[in-house]
Design a protein around this motif. Structure first.
Motif, PDB file in Angstrom:
ATOM      1  N   ARG A  41     -29.413 -47.416  28.576  1.00  0.00           N
ATOM      2  CA  ARG A  41     -28.135 -48.024  28.928  1.00  0.00           C
ATOM      3  C   ARG A  41     -27.905 -49.298  28.121  1.00  0.00           C
ATOM      4  O   ARG A  41     -27.757 -50.389  28.659  1.00  0.00           O
ATOM      5  CB  ARG A  41     -28.066 -48.285  30.433  1.00  0.00           C
ATOM      6  CG  ARG A  41     -28.114 -46.988  31.248  1.00  0.00           C
ATOM      7  CD  ARG A  41     -28.496 -47.191  32.690  1.00  0.00           C
ATOM      8  NE  ARG A  41     -27.543 -48.058  33.355  1.00  0.00           N
ATOM      9  CZ  ARG A  41     -27.801 -48.689  34.516  1.00  0.00           C
ATOM     10  NH1 ARG A  41     -28.982 -48.554  35.096  1.00  0.00           N
ATOM     11  NH2 ARG A  41     -26.888 -49.453  35.069  1.00  0.00           N
ATOM     12  N   THR A  94     -29.462 -40.168  27.863  1.00  0.00           N
ATOM     13  CA  THR A  94     -28.929 -39.631  29.115  1.00  0.00           C
ATOM     14  C   THR A  94     -27.425 -39.865  29.187  1.00  0.00           C
ATOM     15  O   THR A  94     -26.836 -40.584  28.366  1.00  0.00           O
ATOM     16  CB  THR A  94     -29.587 -40.323  30.316  1.00  0.00           C
ATOM     17  OG1 THR A  94     -29.207 -41.714  30.304  1.00  0.00           O
ATOM     18  CG2 THR A  94     -31.112 -40.202  30.250  1.00  0.00           C
ATOM     19  N   ALA A 149     -25.979 -41.709  31.300  1.00  0.00           N
ATOM     20  CA  ALA A 149     -25.794 -43.145  31.506  1.00  0.00           C
ATOM     21  C   ALA A 149     -25.853 -43.902  30.181  1.00  0.00           C
ATOM     22  O   ALA A 149     -25.117 -44.881  29.980  1.00  0.00           O
ATOM     23  CB  ALA A 149     -26.841 -43.675  32.479  1.00  0.00           C
ATOM     24  N   ASP A 150     -26.722 -43.467  29.260  1.00  0.00           N
ATOM     25  CA  ASP A 150     -26.777 -44.091  27.933  1.00  0.00           C
ATOM     26  C   ASP A 150     -25.466 -43.869  27.187  1.00  0.00           C
ATOM     27  O   ASP A 150     -24.940 -44.784  26.535  1.00  0.00           O
ATOM     28  CB  ASP A 150     -27.941 -43.525  27.119  1.00  0.00           C
ATOM     29  CG  ASP A 150     -29.295 -43.767  27.757  1.00  0.00           C
ATOM     30  OD1 ASP A 150     -29.446 -44.780  28.475  1.00  0.00           O
ATOM     31  OD2 ASP A 150     -30.203 -42.936  27.553  1.00  0.00           O
ATOM     32  N   THR A 164     -22.712 -43.185  42.882  1.00  0.00           N
ATOM     33  CA  THR A 164     -23.613 -42.807  41.794  1.00  0.00           C
ATOM     34  C   THR A 164     -22.772 -42.422  40.586  1.00  0.00           C
ATOM     35  O   THR A 164     -21.903 -41.565  40.668  1.00  0.00           O
ATOM     36  CB  THR A 164     -24.518 -41.632  42.201  1.00  0.00           C
ATOM     37  OG1 THR A 164     -25.231 -41.981  43.406  1.00  0.00           O
ATOM     38  CG2 THR A 164     -25.528 -41.317  41.098  1.00  0.00           C
ATOM     39  N   ASP A 197     -22.876 -41.183  36.646  1.00  0.00           N
ATOM     40  CA  ASP A 197     -23.665 -40.612  35.551  1.00  0.00           C
ATOM     41  C   ASP A 197     -25.165 -40.715  35.831  1.00  0.00           C
ATOM     42  O   ASP A 197     -25.965 -41.082  34.973  1.00  0.00           O
ATOM     43  CB  ASP A 197     -23.300 -41.276  34.219  1.00  0.00           C
ATOM     44  CG  ASP A 197     -21.901 -40.899  33.759  1.00  0.00           C
ATOM     45  OD1 ASP A 197     -21.538 -39.715  33.893  1.00  0.00           O
ATOM     46  OD2 ASP A 197     -21.165 -41.783  33.267  1.00  0.00           O
ATOM     47  N   VAL A 235     -26.774 -42.801  37.852  1.00  0.00           N
ATOM     48  CA  VAL A 235     -27.291 -44.127  38.187  1.00  0.00           C
ATOM     49  C   VAL A 235     -26.579 -44.648  39.437  1.00  0.00           C
ATOM     50  O   VAL A 235     -25.350 -44.698  39.489  1.00  0.00           O
ATOM     51  CB  VAL A 235     -27.095 -45.114  37.020  1.00  0.00           C
ATOM     52  CG1 VAL A 235     -27.571 -46.508  37.413  1.00  0.00           C
ATOM     53  CG2 VAL A 235     -27.830 -44.629  35.783  1.00  0.00           C
ATOM     54  N   LYS A 236     -27.366 -45.067  40.425  1.00  0.00           N
ATOM     55  CA  LYS A 236     -26.788 -45.559  41.671  1.00  0.00           C
ATOM     56  C   LYS A 236     -26.227 -46.968  41.472  1.00  0.00           C
ATOM     57  O   LYS A 236     -26.872 -47.838  40.905  1.00  0.00           O
ATOM     58  CB  LYS A 236     -27.857 -45.563  42.771  1.00  0.00           C
ATOM     59  CG  LYS A 236     -27.315 -45.880  44.158  1.00  0.00           C
ATOM     60  CD  LYS A 236     -28.402 -45.808  45.217  1.00  0.00           C
ATOM     61  CE  LYS A 236     -28.846 -44.380  45.436  1.00  0.00           C
ATOM     62  NZ  LYS A 236     -29.788 -44.266  46.586  1.00  0.00           N
ATOM     63  N   HIS A 237     -25.003 -47.160  41.960  1.00  0.00           N
ATOM     64  CA  HIS A 237     -24.395 -48.483  41.933  1.00  0.00           C
ATOM     65  C   HIS A 237     -25.240 -49.432  42.779  1.00  0.00           C
ATOM     66  O   HIS A 237     -25.814 -49.034  43.792  1.00  0.00           O
ATOM     67  CB  HIS A 237     -22.971 -48.399  42.479  1.00  0.00           C
ATOM     68  CG  HIS A 237     -22.149 -49.626  42.272  1.00  0.00           C
ATOM     69  ND1 HIS A 237     -21.714 -50.025  41.027  1.00  0.00           N
ATOM     70  CD2 HIS A 237     -21.692 -50.557  43.152  1.00  0.00           C
ATOM     71  CE1 HIS A 237     -21.019 -51.148  41.157  1.00  0.00           C
ATOM     72  NE2 HIS A 237     -20.986 -51.490  42.423  1.00  0.00           N
TER      73      HIS A 237
END
Length: 202
Positions: free
Chosen positions: A14, A34, A36-37, A174, A176, A178-180
């Motif tokens: 990320r 990923t 998220a990246d 959540t 992509d 990843v949990k907020h």
């Protein structure tokens, strides 16, 4: 990692501006990582006003909602070839009201509240989860699925708005994969005015 035709640069998961911005003068960047990246790099393109000039390729290294959504190869050798050499296909870029972007799958769960797809009331009460993706069929930009699990199967309501707004009891977000960092009692997703120039090889 961020790959270009002239080399590969290792960056953290990320990656932020310190690792991405120096590469934004390229015509094409390839994210090996990923969802998220990919979202982190797309966010830097947005903030630096480079969405219209930089194409973004993607080589997923894990299960990827983005790859499934846009028909990207999960074979890394094939995916890298397409990402470096394939054609660009603009796709909707989804933003939220806390400064992020969504490239694959966003989930709110569980939900108890009121939700609107554009001006249409699509949720009043409880849902097991609300899912959002960019709309792969074009349209206004978002695909929203409101899922209610039952003893046998699930009931799903789908809409395809430009924006979705929710007010609710605190819920888990959540993005992509990843949990907020904290529960949220309101959330908005909406289509950005510019598309993401994703390399799909089509």
């Amino acid at each position: 990692m961020i790959a270009q035709r002239d080399g590969v640069v290792a960056v953290p998961a990320r990656p932020g501006k310190d690792h991405v911005d120096q590469h934004l003068d390229s015509e094409r960047l390839v994210v090996v990582g990923t969802d998220a990246d990919l979202a982190a790099v797309a966010l830097r393109l947005l903030r630096k006003e480079k969405l219209g000039s930089v194409a973004l390729g993607y080589v997923p290294v894990a299960d990827s909602s983005t790859a499934a959504l846009w028909g990207l190869s999960t074979d890394q050798e094939r995916a890298l070839d397409v990402a470096l050499n394939g054609d660009v296909d603009p796709v909707p870029l989804v933003r939220d009201d806390v400064g992020g972007v969504l490239v694959g799958l966003g989930v709110l769960s569980p939900v108890r509240g009121v939700g609107y797809s554009d001006a249409d009331n699509v949720l009043r009460g409880q849902a097991s989860r609300v899912e959002c993706t960019p709309d792969p069929d074009g349209g206004l930009g978002l695909r929203i699925r409101i899922v209610n699990k039952r003893l046998i199967g699930s009931r799903v309501r789908e809409s395809r708005p430009r924006a979705f707004q929710l007010g609710c009891l605190p819920t888990t977000v959540t993005l992509d994969g990843v949990k907020h960092p904290r529960p949220m009692d309101k959330w908005t997703w909406y289509r950005h005015t510019e598309d993401l120039r994703l390399v799909r090889g089509v």
